[in-house]
Design a protein around this motif. Structure first.
Motif, PDB file in Angstrom:
ATOM      1  N   MET A  22       0.806  -1.215   0.000  1.00 19.11           N
ATOM      2  CA  MET A  22       0.000   0.000   0.000  1.00 19.11           C
ATOM      3  C   MET A  22       0.844   1.272   0.000  1.00 19.11           C
ATOM      4  N   PHE A  23       2.120   1.160   0.332  1.00 16.97           N
ATOM      5  CA  PHE A  23       2.984   2.339   0.338  1.00 16.97           C
ATOM      6  C   PHE A  23       3.150   2.890  -1.073  1.00 16.97           C
ATOM      7  N   ARG A  24       3.284   4.210  -1.154  1.00 17.13           N
ATOM      8  CA  ARG A  24       3.493   4.876  -2.424  1.00 17.13           C
ATOM      9  C   ARG A  24       4.690   5.818  -2.336  1.00 17.13           C
ATOM     10  N   THR A  25       5.353   5.983  -3.448  1.00 19.76           N
ATOM     11  CA  THR A  25       6.457   6.928  -3.537  1.00 19.76           C
ATOM     12  C   THR A  25       5.904   8.352  -3.472  1.00 19.76           C
ATOM     13  N   PRO A  26       6.747   9.369  -3.313  1.00 26.75           N
ATOM     14  CA  PRO A  26       6.253  10.748  -3.349  1.00 26.75           C
ATOM     15  C   PRO A  26       5.522  11.081  -4.645  1.00 26.75           C
ATOM     16  N   GLU A  27       5.828  10.340  -5.702  1.00 27.39           N
ATOM     17  CA  GLU A  27       5.156  10.557  -6.995  1.00 27.39           C
ATOM     18  C   GLU A  27       3.878   9.752  -7.130  1.00 27.39           C
ATOM     19  N   GLY A  28       3.527   8.978  -6.088  1.00 29.54           N
ATOM     20  CA  GLY A  28       2.277   8.233  -6.101  1.00 29.54           C
ATOM     21  C   GLY A  28       2.365   6.849  -6.711  1.00 29.54           C
ATOM     22  N   GLU A  29       3.583   6.359  -6.943  1.00 23.99           N
ATOM     23  CA  GLU A  29       3.757   5.038  -7.546  1.00 23.99           C
ATOM     24  C   GLU A  29       4.042   3.993  -6.462  1.00 23.99           C
ATOM     25  N   PRO A  30       3.656   2.729  -6.699  1.00 22.62           N
ATOM     26  CA  PRO A  30       3.997   1.678  -5.735  1.00 22.62           C
ATOM     27  C   PRO A  30       5.501   1.401  -5.746  1.00 22.62           C
ATOM     28  N   TYR A  31       5.992   0.878  -4.629  1.00 20.21           N
ATOM     29  CA  TYR A  31       7.403   0.520  -4.547  1.00 20.21           C
ATOM     30  C   TYR A  31       7.643  -0.845  -5.187  1.00 20.21           C
ATOM     31  N   ASN A  32       8.856  -1.025  -5.679  1.00 20.44           N
ATOM     32  CA  ASN A  32       9.292  -2.339  -6.141  1.00 20.44           C
ATOM     33  C   ASN A  32       9.663  -3.156  -4.897  1.00 20.44           C
ATOM     34  N   LEU A  33       8.953  -4.218  -4.641  1.00 24.44           N
ATOM     35  CA  LEU A  33       9.158  -5.007  -3.428  1.00 24.44           C
ATOM     36  C   LEU A  33       9.941  -6.274  -3.746  1.00 24.44           C
ATOM     37  N   VAL A  34      10.993  -6.506  -2.972  1.00 19.79           N
ATOM     38  CA  VAL A  34      11.859  -7.673  -3.150  1.00 19.79           C
ATOM     39  C   VAL A  34      11.894  -8.432  -1.826  1.00 19.79           C
ATOM     40  N   GLU A  35      11.478  -9.694  -1.852  1.00 22.96           N
ATOM     41  CA  GLU A  35      11.346 -10.473  -0.620  1.00 22.96           C
ATOM     42  C   GLU A  35      12.620 -11.237  -0.288  1.00 22.96           C
ATOM     43  N   LEU A  36      13.127 -11.000   0.910  1.00 17.54           N
ATOM     44  CA  LEU A  36      14.232 -11.776   1.465  1.00 17.54           C
ATOM     45  C   LEU A  36      13.670 -12.957   2.245  1.00 17.54           C
ATOM     46  N   PRO A  37      14.372 -14.094   2.245  1.00 20.03           N
ATOM     47  CA  PRO A  37      13.880 -15.224   3.048  1.00 20.03           C
ATOM     48  C   PRO A  37      14.055 -14.951   4.537  1.00 20.03           C
ATOM     49  N   LEU A  38      13.286 -15.648   5.338  1.00 20.41           N
ATOM     50  CA  LEU A  38      13.469 -15.639   6.786  1.00 20.41           C
ATOM     51  C   LEU A  38      14.361 -16.824   7.139  1.00 20.41           C
ATOM     52  N   PRO A  39      15.449 -16.593   7.876  1.00 22.95           N
ATOM     53  CA  PRO A  39      16.287 -17.739   8.258  1.00 22.95           C
ATOM     54  C   PRO A  39      15.489 -18.785   9.032  1.00 22.95           C
ATOM     55  N   SER A  40      15.879 -20.029   8.892  1.00 24.60           N
ATOM     56  CA  SER A  40      15.277 -21.071   9.719  1.00 24.60           C
ATOM     57  C   SER A  40      15.537 -20.753  11.185  1.00 24.60           C
ATOM     58  N   PRO A  41      14.654 -21.195  12.079  1.00 24.29           N
ATOM     59  CA  PRO A  41      14.779 -20.812  13.488  1.00 24.29           C
ATOM     60  C   PRO A  41      16.142 -21.140  14.088  1.00 24.29           C
ATOM     61  N   ILE A  42      16.663 -20.174  14.856  1.00 27.20           N
ATOM     62  CA  ILE A  42      17.885 -20.347  15.639  1.00 27.20           C
ATOM     63  C   ILE A  42      17.516 -20.062  17.091  1.00 27.20           C
ATOM     64  N   TYR A  43      17.938 -20.943  17.990  1.00 23.93           N
ATOM     65  CA  TYR A  43      17.531 -20.822  19.387  1.00 23.93           C
ATOM     66  C   TYR A  43      18.749 -20.666  20.289  1.00 23.93           C
ATOM     67  N   ASP A  44      18.537 -20.000  21.423  1.00 26.65           N
ATOM     68  CA  ASP A  44      19.613 -19.909  22.407  1.00 26.65           C
ATOM     69  C   ASP A  44      19.612 -21.151  23.297  1.00 26.65           C
ATOM     70  N   GLU A  45      20.499 -21.177  24.277  1.00 27.98           N
ATOM     71  CA  GLU A  45      20.653 -22.363  25.118  1.00 27.98           C
ATOM     72  C   GLU A  45      19.425 -22.642  25.968  1.00 27.98           C
ATOM     73  N   GLU A  46      18.589 -21.627  26.157  1.00 26.04           N
ATOM     74  CA  GLU A  46      17.379 -21.804  26.949  1.00 26.04           C
ATOM     75  C   GLU A  46      16.161 -22.102  26.078  1.00 26.04           C
ATOM     76  N   GLY A  47      16.381 -22.272  24.778  1.00 26.80           N
ATOM     77  CA  GLY A  47      15.295 -22.619  23.879  1.00 26.80           C
ATOM     78  C   GLY A  47      14.502 -21.438  23.365  1.00 26.80           C
ATOM     79  N   MET A  48      15.006 -20.209  23.589  1.00 25.47           N
ATOM     80  CA  MET A  48      14.326 -19.009  23.090  1.00 25.47           C
ATOM     81  C   MET A  48      14.804 -18.697  21.675  1.00 25.47           C
TER      82      MET A  48
END
Length: 344
Positions: free
Chosen positions: A247-273
């Motif tokens: 829904m975001f628009r540039t100052p000129e009223g055009e949509p942005y070019n959206l490029v999707e980055l992956p989400l890394p697979s879950p990484i947990y600390d020693e306490e499982g968080m």
């Protein structure tokens, strides 16, 4: 665009990168040697690709020994006090003000009073008093709390940020978007502020810093963290964020070019968080992208290929950040680009 002030895009200029070494007084103490090795690898990657590193340390001799294999020509060591190593959030933000470069020193209160920050908050002031900044570059903006990881820009008057962070009551008394738009206009030259109301990563201490979620790029492009796994707890929140981005628009009223980055697979600390690993937490210079990777070959490779869509001429340099993420930050959090020279 505000012609008096212009917030400089990260990819425009880089005369140095500010980092701070893990020391026994920091939160890295419980894994200090591992953390120092992580920073040695990061600084080595930067200096070997021509990036000048300005490194804060509490122990100059120890730093010289740790970084002895790095390119000396691309290394400046400065002995000073600091609480921790996340220079992105207490380092100076750079603008052009009436044609002259300025390093803006905003207030830093430990991400909304979560952590000690008394020494971090004084780093830029001390660097200026030590003569590290060129005369006239330093600008005291410390009456306003603003972390570098909370704002991103295209260098053309647009600022991308999140309401959860900037509207937080523990930063600037819970100012609303209208009030903050005026402040960002006056201080950073922002004429067009894009407010993300969705997006959060588990384990994030920053109240949704933009540099974990979305990044601006040239040619009206936004790279963003996506999630394709419907069973992942992030799925719904990141889907709402993606919908808002459309829904975001540039100052000129055009949509942005959206490029999707992956989400890394879950990484947990020693306490499982779960830890807030993100590929959006990369550093851009005029010629290189230093990309955090997490020993996930398929995701790491896809992320490195994806940023080339927005920066086709840049060289992508992967840097393992499995230790950085243990303290809930990553590569961008640990660095702050400086479009001006710093003296020791």
């Amino acid at each position: 665009m505000n012609k008096k002030v212009r917030f400089i895009a990260e990819w425009e200029s880089c005369r140095g990168v500010l980092l701070a070494l893990p020391e026994s007084h920091t939160d890295w103490d419980y894994i200090l040697e591992e953390a120092r090795e992580q920073y040695r690898e990061l600084i080595g990657a930067l200096t070997s690709h021509g990036v000048h590193c300005v490194v804060l340390t509490a122990d100059r001799k120890g730093a010289e020994e740790l970084l002895k294999d790095c390119n000396d020509k691309n290394l400046t060591l400065i002995e000073t006090e600091y609480n921790d190593t996340w220079t992105r959030d207490y380092g100076p933000l750079s603008v052009e003000r009436e044609g002259r470069l300025r390093a803006l020193d905003f207030g830093f209160n430990g991400w909304g009073l979560k952590f000690a920050s008394d020494k971090d908050n004084l780093v830029n002031l001390h660097l200026n008093e030590m003569g590290a900044f060129n005369k006239g570059v330093y600008s005291n903006e410390r009456d306003f709390e603003l972390e570098g990881g909370s704002v991103d820009t295209d260098g053309c008057g647009t600022v991308l940020t999140t309401s959860r962070c900037l509207c937080s009551p523990n930063r600037n008394g819970g100012k609303d978007k209208r009030e903050l738009n005026e402040i960002l206009h006056r201080r950073l030259g922002a004429d067009h502020v894009l407010w993300l109301d969705y997006g959060a990563l588990a384990g994030d201490d920053t109240d949704s810093h933009i540099d974990t979620l979305c990044r601006m790029a040239p040619n009206d492009t936004i790279l963003f963290t996506g999630c394709r796994d419907m069973d992942d707890p992030h799925f719904e929140e990141l889907l709402k964020m993606r919908a808002q981005l459309t829904m975001f628009r540039t100052p000129e009223g055009e949509p942005y070019n959206l490029v999707e980055l992956p989400l890394p697979s879950p990484i947990y600390d020693e306490e499982g968080m779960r830890l807030p690993a993100s590929y959006a937490n990369y550093l851009v210079t005029p010629t290189h992208i230093f990309m955090p990777v997490y020993d996930q070959p398929e995701n790491d490779q896809l992320a490195c290929f994806t940023v080339k869509v927005a920066f086709p001429e840049h060289v992508v340099v992967p840097v393992r950040c499995l230790t950085l993420i243990k303290q809930h930050g990553s590569l961008h959090c640990a660095t702050m680009q400086l479009p001006f020279e710093v003296e020791s």
